[in-house]
Design a protein around this motif. Sequence first.
Motif, PDB file in Angstrom:
ATOM      1  N   MET A 189      34.979 -21.316   8.979  1.00 32.83           N
ATOM      2  CA  MET A 189      34.015 -20.228   9.140  1.00 32.83           C
ATOM      3  C   MET A 189      32.615 -20.673   8.724  1.00 32.83           C
ATOM      4  N   GLN A 190      32.531 -21.409   7.595  1.00 38.06           N
ATOM      5  CA  GLN A 190      31.225 -21.823   7.090  1.00 38.06           C
ATOM      6  C   GLN A 190      30.514 -22.761   8.067  1.00 38.06           C
ATOM      7  N   ASP A 191      31.285 -23.655   8.733  1.00 43.21           N
ATOM      8  CA  ASP A 191      30.668 -24.546   9.710  1.00 43.21           C
ATOM      9  C   ASP A 191      30.083 -23.758  10.872  1.00 43.21           C
ATOM     10  N   HIS A 192      30.801 -22.746  11.321  1.00 46.10           N
ATOM     11  CA  HIS A 192      30.309 -21.930  12.419  1.00 46.10           C
ATOM     12  C   HIS A 192      29.065 -21.144  11.992  1.00 46.10           C
ATOM     13  N   ARG A 193      29.098 -20.628  10.788  1.00 50.11           N
ATOM     14  CA  ARG A 193      27.929 -19.889  10.297  1.00 50.11           C
ATOM     15  C   ARG A 193      26.727 -20.813  10.134  1.00 50.11           C
ATOM     16  N   ALA A 194      26.981 -22.032   9.677  1.00 49.36           N
ATOM     17  CA  ALA A 194      25.877 -22.984   9.528  1.00 49.36           C
ATOM     18  C   ALA A 194      25.232 -23.272  10.880  1.00 49.36           C
ATOM     19  N   LEU A 195      26.046 -23.371  11.935  1.00 54.42           N
ATOM     20  CA  LEU A 195      25.490 -23.587  13.272  1.00 54.42           C
ATOM     21  C   LEU A 195      24.647 -22.391  13.695  1.00 54.42           C
ATOM     22  N   LEU A 196      25.145 -21.187  13.466  1.00 53.32           N
ATOM     23  CA  LEU A 196      24.392 -19.991  13.844  1.00 53.32           C
ATOM     24  C   LEU A 196      23.067 -19.909  13.093  1.00 53.32           C
ATOM     25  N   VAL A 197      23.089 -20.239  11.804  1.00 55.56           N
ATOM     26  CA  VAL A 197      21.848 -20.219  11.017  1.00 55.56           C
ATOM     27  C   VAL A 197      20.876 -21.267  11.547  1.00 55.56           C
ATOM     28  N   SER A 198      21.387 -22.430  11.957  1.00 55.75           N
ATOM     29  CA  SER A 198      20.499 -23.467  12.497  1.00 55.75           C
ATOM     30  C   SER A 198      19.824 -22.999  13.779  1.00 55.75           C
ATOM     31  N   LEU A 199      20.520 -22.188  14.572  1.00 53.87           N
ATOM     32  CA  LEU A 199      19.906 -21.649  15.791  1.00 53.87           C
ATOM     33  C   LEU A 199      18.835 -20.621  15.437  1.00 53.87           C
ATOM     34  N   PHE A 200      19.123 -19.783  14.440  1.00 54.96           N
ATOM     35  CA  PHE A 200      18.113 -18.833  13.954  1.00 54.96           C
ATOM     36  C   PHE A 200      16.884 -19.578  13.446  1.00 54.96           C
ATOM     37  N   ASP A 201      17.105 -20.637  12.682  1.00 50.96           N
ATOM     38  CA  ASP A 201      15.982 -21.420  12.145  1.00 50.96           C
ATOM     39  C   ASP A 201      15.152 -22.034  13.263  1.00 50.96           C
ATOM     40  N   ALA A 202      15.817 -22.503  14.315  1.00 47.80           N
ATOM     41  CA  ALA A 202      15.088 -23.081  15.447  1.00 47.80           C
ATOM     42  C   ALA A 202      14.243 -22.025  16.143  1.00 47.80           C
ATOM     43  N   ALA A 203      14.785 -20.819  16.259  1.00 49.53           N
ATOM     44  CA  ALA A 203      14.027 -19.732  16.877  1.00 49.53           C
ATOM     45  C   ALA A 203      12.796 -19.381  16.056  1.00 49.53           C
ATOM     46  N   VAL A 204      12.958 -19.329  14.738  1.00 48.36           N
ATOM     47  CA  VAL A 204      11.834 -19.009  13.855  1.00 48.36           C
ATOM     48  C   VAL A 204      10.790 -20.131  13.879  1.00 48.36           C
ATOM     49  N   GLU A 205      11.254 -21.372  13.858  1.00 50.29           N
ATOM     50  CA  GLU A 205      10.317 -22.505  13.846  1.00 50.29           C
ATOM     51  C   GLU A 205       9.489 -22.551  15.125  1.00 50.29           C
ATOM     52  N   ALA A 206      10.067 -22.108  16.235  1.00 46.10           N
ATOM     53  CA  ALA A 206       9.321 -22.089  17.501  1.00 46.10           C
ATOM     54  C   ALA A 206       8.144 -21.137  17.447  1.00 46.10           C
ATOM     55  N   ALA A 207       8.184 -20.197  16.508  1.00 45.90           N
ATOM     56  CA  ALA A 207       7.079 -19.252  16.325  1.00 45.90           C
ATOM     57  C   ALA A 207       6.244 -19.608  15.103  1.00 45.90           C
ATOM     58  N   ASN A 208       6.337 -20.854  14.647  1.00 47.17           N
ATOM     59  CA  ASN A 208       5.536 -21.324  13.509  1.00 47.17           C
ATOM     60  C   ASN A 208       4.059 -21.092  13.781  1.00 47.17           C
ATOM     61  N   PRO A 209       3.364 -20.382  12.883  1.00 47.39           N
ATOM     62  CA  PRO A 209       1.979 -19.982  13.178  1.00 47.39           C
ATOM     63  C   PRO A 209       1.042 -21.131  13.516  1.00 47.39           C
ATOM     64  N   GLU A 210       1.100 -22.221  12.747  1.00 46.84           N
ATOM     65  CA  GLU A 210       0.147 -23.308  12.970  1.00 46.84           C
ATOM     66  C   GLU A 210       0.359 -23.944  14.341  1.00 46.84           C
ATOM     67  N   HIS A 211       1.605 -24.145  14.739  1.00 43.61           N
ATOM     68  CA  HIS A 211       1.894 -24.729  16.047  1.00 43.61           C
ATOM     69  C   HIS A 211       1.444 -23.798  17.169  1.00 43.61           C
ATOM     70  N   CYS A 212       1.629 -22.507  16.963  1.00 44.72           N
ATOM     71  CA  CYS A 212       1.363 -21.539  18.029  1.00 44.72           C
ATOM     72  C   CYS A 212      -0.124 -21.276  18.246  1.00 44.72           C
ATOM     73  N   LEU A 213      -0.892 -21.270  17.168  1.00 43.08           N
ATOM     74  CA  LEU A 213      -2.300 -20.888  17.274  1.00 43.08           C
ATOM     75  C   LEU A 213      -3.171 -21.976  17.899  1.00 43.08           C
ATOM     76  N   ARG A 214      -2.892 -23.210  17.574  1.00 39.95           N
ATOM     77  CA  ARG A 214      -3.808 -24.311  17.925  1.00 39.95           C
ATOM     78  C   ARG A 214      -4.213 -24.343  19.401  1.00 39.95           C
ATOM     79  N   PRO A 215      -3.290 -24.160  20.358  1.00 38.20           N
ATOM     80  CA  PRO A 215      -3.706 -24.260  21.763  1.00 38.20           C
ATOM     81  C   PRO A 215      -4.611 -23.123  22.241  1.00 38.20           C
ATOM     82  N   PHE A 216      -4.747 -22.074  21.448  1.00 38.70           N
ATOM     83  CA  PHE A 216      -5.468 -20.891  21.924  1.00 38.70           C
ATOM     84  C   PHE A 216      -6.762 -20.610  21.152  1.00 38.70           C
ATOM     85  N   LEU A 217      -7.197 -21.574  20.348  1.00 38.21           N
ATOM     86  CA  LEU A 217      -8.403 -21.335  19.556  1.00 38.21           C
ATOM     87  C   LEU A 217      -9.643 -21.275  20.453  1.00 38.21           C
ATOM     88  N   PRO A 218     -10.508 -20.277  20.251  1.00 42.04           N
ATOM     89  CA  PRO A 218     -11.768 -20.211  21.002  1.00 42.04           C
ATOM     90  C   PRO A 218     -12.792 -21.175  20.415  1.00 42.04           C
TER      91      PRO A 218
END
Length: 418
Positions: A1-30
């Motif tokens: 069970m713990q291995d499966h949960r660890a995989l699910l948490v890693s997917l959640f972490d990847a989703a959150v990291e994709a919305a990392n503020p510094e990475h997201c803002l840079r391409p849109f700075l005026p």
Amino acid sequence: MQDHRALLVSLFDAAVEAANPEHCLRPFLPEVPRGRTIVVGAGKGSAQLARALERIWPGKLEGAVVTRYGYAAACDHIEVLEASHPIPDAAGLRASERLLSLVQGLTPDDLVIALVCGGGSALLPAPSAGLDLADEIALNEALLHSGAPISAMNAIRKQFSRIKGGRLAVAAHPAKVVTLVVSDIPGDDPALVSSGPTIPSSATLRDAIAMIDRYKIDLPEKLLRYLDSADSAPKTDDSVFEGHSVHVVASAKVSLEAAAAAAAQAGVRAAILSDSLEGEAREAGAFHGAITREIESNGRPFERPVVLLSGGETTVTVSGKGKGGRNTEFLLSLALNIQNTQGVHALAADTDGIDGSEDNAGAFVDSTTIDRMLSAHIRAEDFLMNNDAWSAFSAVSDLFVCGPTGTNVNDFRAILIT
């Protein structure tokens, strides 16, 4: 069970990291303006957005953002204010006044950068003339208990505010306004995120009244009377918005794609069902449960192993007196619908780190959840009817607590079928 949960948490972490503020803002700075750069912002990830902007902005800046209590981040030049969410308070009222004061007296040479993400609707109370904070609190309570989709709730909120629905941008005129949005709205309409303080509204006063009727929202009589003489929020064709720009810098779509890529790296195929799921959380849980059973029993529409991913924002029509949020309510319904399956594990969580009013982002579910609850003297059906999913998952130690993430691209749901 713990291995499966660890995989699910890693997917959640990847989703959150994709919305990392510094990475997201840079391409849109005026471009840096000839005059001043004023930063205003609101939402549960606004402090992290402000901190990231300070790190990458090449010129001088000043301003203020408002976030939920406990979500602050240290900034050098941008003031970070805290207020209550999901019910507004006096601190939010002061924060709204602060943001409005910051954009007064600007010139065409000045630039306003608005950092907007989910949660700002509650964090920016600014009642229209003739209303007060108690009225805005009553409005939010009625909306939260209504079960209406977030798009309808925010369209209605705009009609009672001096700052939402583009009014903050109107106050900044004639300065140019660039709005950078982290979307937590199904469909990613930036005008609906935090009720669009710097973005003109496409919803009219008549639209809002129709939504109140459609979703049978029980507003106090004072608020209903106010609508008889209220002015609609500024429209998209208002000349005040000429030269302004709006960019969605992060969204559920991008985050789910990142989670799918992380699953592939772990050797599991991912299927993204939707990035804009809406509707009652318990009904969504039953629907996901039906798909899960079909895969588990018949290998369709996807062969196992597979992880089903979805985003968006469900709603909860509150009729009970329990504790919980839309993700735990979704999961408790899902658990009831996968009770007799094998090899199913799931995680649903709010990407901002908080589901509802408690300290958990969501919870875990597997094929044994209901049996384990019964062993703990928890009858899941009763807890679901009482909107008390938090208590049910707490009793079996299945809550998912990660703390504030610094971003918010709505809900994340992952169902692993091995």
